[in-house]
Design an enzyme around this catalytic site. Structure first.
Site, PDB file in Angstrom:
ATOM      1  N   SER A  20      -0.513   7.577  -0.618  1.00  8.56           N
ATOM      2  CA  SER A  20       0.653   7.740  -1.467  1.00  8.56           C
ATOM      3  C   SER A  20       0.464   6.947  -2.743  1.00  8.56           C
ATOM      4  O   SER A  20      -0.092   5.843  -2.727  1.00  8.56           O
ATOM      5  CB  SER A  20       1.913   7.252  -0.738  1.00  8.56           C
ATOM      6  OG  SER A  20       3.060   7.450  -1.536  1.00  8.56           O
ATOM      7  N   GLY A  21       0.903   7.536  -3.851  1.00  9.38           N
ATOM      8  CA  GLY A  21       0.825   6.871  -5.148  1.00  9.38           C
ATOM      9  C   GLY A  21       2.099   7.084  -5.922  1.00  9.38           C
ATOM     10  O   GLY A  21       3.096   7.602  -5.393  1.00  9.38           O
ATOM     11  N   GLY A  22       2.072   6.676  -7.183  1.00 14.86           N
ATOM     12  CA  GLY A  22       3.277   6.772  -7.987  1.00 14.86           C
ATOM     13  C   GLY A  22       3.746   8.187  -8.228  1.00 14.86           C
ATOM     14  O   GLY A  22       4.931   8.432  -8.425  1.00 14.86           O
ATOM     15  N   THR A  25       2.102  12.238  -2.788  1.00 11.21           N
ATOM     16  CA  THR A  25       1.763  11.827  -1.436  1.00 11.21           C
ATOM     17  C   THR A  25       0.764  12.824  -0.859  1.00 11.21           C
ATOM     18  O   THR A  25       0.888  14.031  -1.067  1.00 11.21           O
ATOM     19  CB  THR A  25       3.020  11.790  -0.539  1.00 11.21           C
ATOM     20  OG1 THR A  25       3.933  10.825  -1.060  1.00 11.21           O
ATOM     21  CG2 THR A  25       2.659  11.422   0.894  1.00 11.21           C
ATOM     22  N   VAL A  26      -0.231  12.300  -0.140  1.00  7.89           N
ATOM     23  CA  VAL A  26      -1.228  13.146   0.500  1.00  7.89           C
ATOM     24  C   VAL A  26      -1.016  13.096   2.011  1.00  7.89           C
ATOM     25  O   VAL A  26      -0.917  12.017   2.601  1.00  7.89           O
ATOM     26  CB  VAL A  26      -2.660  12.696   0.142  1.00  7.89           C
ATOM     27  CG1 VAL A  26      -3.681  13.569   0.860  1.00  7.89           C
ATOM     28  CG2 VAL A  26      -2.875  12.752  -1.362  1.00  7.89           C
ATOM     29  N   LYS A  41      -1.540  17.711  -0.845  1.00  5.07           N
ATOM     30  CA  LYS A  41      -1.032  16.758  -1.834  1.00  5.07           C
ATOM     31  C   LYS A  41       0.247  17.310  -2.437  1.00  5.07           C
ATOM     32  O   LYS A  41       0.258  18.405  -3.009  1.00  5.07           O
ATOM     33  CB  LYS A  41      -2.071  16.516  -2.936  1.00  5.07           C
ATOM     34  CG  LYS A  41      -1.617  15.531  -4.009  1.00  5.07           C
ATOM     35  CD  LYS A  41      -2.724  15.303  -5.021  1.00  5.07           C
ATOM     36  CE  LYS A  41      -2.294  14.334  -6.112  1.00  5.07           C
ATOM     37  NZ  LYS A  41      -3.364  14.089  -7.092  1.00  5.07           N
ATOM     38  N   ASP A 139     -10.322  10.317 -15.129  1.00  3.74           N
ATOM     39  CA  ASP A 139      -9.709   9.247 -14.337  1.00  3.74           C
ATOM     40  C   ASP A 139     -10.672   8.792 -13.236  1.00  3.74           C
ATOM     41  O   ASP A 139     -10.276   8.618 -12.084  1.00  3.74           O
ATOM     42  CB  ASP A 139      -8.387   9.715 -13.730  1.00  3.74           C
ATOM     43  CG  ASP A 139      -7.500   8.540 -13.307  1.00  3.74           C
ATOM     44  OD1 ASP A 139      -7.700   7.425 -13.834  1.00  3.74           O
ATOM     45  OD2 ASP A 139      -6.624   8.740 -12.450  1.00  3.74           O
TER      46      ASP A 139
END
Length: 517
Positions: A20-22, A25-26, A41, A139
């Protein structure tokens, strides 16, 4: 309500949240149709976003899937499908039981150089495939590298990738990416949509962190980090071993002189023993390890950004501050700048029309001679800073070479005559017939047009075989205002190139033409 156990698109059963990130969510999900596990995702939408910002995030998610789907490569994540779930876009990808490189570094500490080289080789191979497909990742960082339980290494998260032939989703002056891995040319604000070289810088920063356990430019704040990337030198890696020359070549601030993806992949493959052997035995005659002899030039060695010109340094400072300060002060989801694994977006003032000052012009004085160097005046009328302790030798024909105490490194200064005024064209015309013939094992690293004090110039870097070791050479060719053509050239053992490259950069940065009486 938790999404655990929910069926998405009447097909994918959400079994386990694996990341999970900003912005998303995976999940590990079960594909009920094909009976396999996949990674799903799902995008998060912060409540304060404006409609146009939401549309941009939706389009980025779709482009992530499209960009990854264009690349068929074992080191790039495989995308199966894109779908909407409750109005939110989702990407269905192959599921790889794994940890991210970022997690491994946090849990176990820095990697041995050999293991970092193996990871780097897979990343370089993935980036080469992406670039060949017209896709820039933008990135690259440890959090986007999956280390599979089966040993597979995969580059993932093409969420801010840029495809050739598509319009940009960034606003003028806006930067997107993780601050610690943004290339200096992007932070200066002049090139927000840069080319493959920016991905290679991020690869270098990732490898540095892999062996050192820390970011090469991390400072206390995002602004300080951005300024350090744009202007400061990094501390040489202490634990990189034979990987150090690759890291140094990737962390060159000038994108035109940065190691390119093909050389990075080749050198990393050599370090891991995975390079394909030639099908025929070499028949080249061995060369003596003599820096006074002609030598090929490796990929253009990047020139370190120096602080000699106060005006130039101030220009870079204000450019970086314009990017970073506004990013930290402005509001809105797409106007934030954070360190760590989160993306950074910077929006300079709309009224700011500042552009980076050009390189030194013919009227710009060269920087002072740095400590540890002294000015040597060659008979050709060109004076250059030379490291203390290097001895001068005049070769037949008048060419001057300065040799280091080991006898393996040579800096040459000479007046030459090219067929015409374009050195790059001349090099290309003679590369096959002459350079390859006279330099066994020759491989071009970089050959490109550049400028010297505002005048056209050429840069050439390459590797070649000596009697006992591989060599690298870099050459700068330029003409004075009266048409005299000069060459500054350095050759050194390839394994120690990162130690001797500054001698070439100092010589070219500090070159002085003796006025004609």
């Amino acid at each position: 309500m938790s999404d655990l156990g929910r069926l998405v698109a009447d097909r994918y059963l959400l079994v386990e949240r694996v990341g999970s990130g900003g912005m998303g969510t995976v999940w590990r999900a079960e594909d009920r149709l094909l009976g396999r596990h996949v990674a799903l995702k799902k995008l998060h939408i912060p409540p304060h976003l404006q409609d146009d910002e939401i549309r941009t995030l939706y389009e980025r998610t779709r482009r992530e899937a499209r960009s990854a789907a264009r690349i068929a490569h074992p080191n790039v994540i495989v995308v199966h499908d894109v779908l909407d779930d409750e109005g939110l876009p989702c990407i269905v990808m192959e599921y790889i039981p794994s940890l991210t490189l970022s997690d491994v570094l946090k849990q176990r500490g820095a990697l041995p150089p050999a293991e970092a080289a193996r990871v780097g080789r897979a990343m370089a191979s993935a980036l080469r495939a992406a670039h060949d497909a017209g896709v820039l990742h933008r990135d690259v960082k440890p959090a986007n590298v999956l280390l599979g339980e089966d040993g597979r290494i995969v580059l993932t998260d093409f969420g801010i990738a840029m495809e050739s032939g598509t319009s940009s989703l960034t606003k003028p002056g806006e930067l997107i990416g993780s601050i610690g891995y943004l290339a200096p040319e992007r932070l200066r604000g002049a090139h927000p949509e840069t080319g493959p070289a920016s991905d290679l810088w991020a690869l270098g920063a990732t490898l540095y962190q892999a062996v050192e356990g820390r970011d090469p430019f991390r400072r206390g704040t995002a602004i300080e980090t951005a300024y350090a990337i744009a202007t400061d030198s990094h501390e040489p890696p202490r634990n990189a071993g034979e990987l150090a020359p690759v890291i140094e070549g990737l962390l060159v601030k000038d994108p035109e002189r940065r190691m390119d993806v093909h050389e990075a992949e080749r050198r990393l493959a050599d370090l891991t023993g995975s390079r394909t052997a030639p099908t025929e035995p070499a028949t080249h005659q061995a060369r003596p390890d003599d820096p006074t002899l002609p030598a090929p030039a490796p990929a253009p060695a990047p020139r370190t950004e120096r602080t000699g010109s106060g005006r130039r340094r101030r220009t870079v400072l204000w450019s970086v501050l314009a990017v970073a300060l506004v990013a930290c002060l402005a509001g809105g989801a797409l106007w934030w700048l954070k360190t760590g694994t989160e993306r950074a977006t910077a929006q300079p003032p709309a009224t700011d029309t500042t552009t980076p000052s050009p390189g030194p012009t013919s009227t710009t004085p060269p920087p002072p001679v740095p400590a540890g160097y002294h000015l040597e005046e060659a008979d050709s009328g060109l004076s250059v800073p030379v490291r203390d302790g290097w001895k001068r030798k005049t070769l037949p024909g008048g060419e001057v070479v300065y040799i280091d105490p080991s006898g393996l490194v040579g800096l040459r200064v000479n007046v030459v005559e090219f067929a015409g005024t374009d050195p790059v064209r001349h090099w290309r015309e003679t590369e096959e017939d002459q350079t390859r013939r006279d330099n066994p094992g020759y491989e071009r690293v970089r050959m490109a047009s550049t400028t010297f004090r505002g005048r056209p110039a050429g840069y050439w870097e390459f590797t070649f075989d000596g009697r006992a070791r591989e060599y690298r050479a870099a050459e700068l060719a330029f003409a004075s205002s009266d048409g005299t053509q000069y060459v500054i050239y350095l050759s050194a053992p390839d394994a120690q190139w990162h130690e001797y490259r500054p001698a070439f950069e100092t010589a070219t940065d500090g070159a002085r033409l003796t006025p004609t009486p």
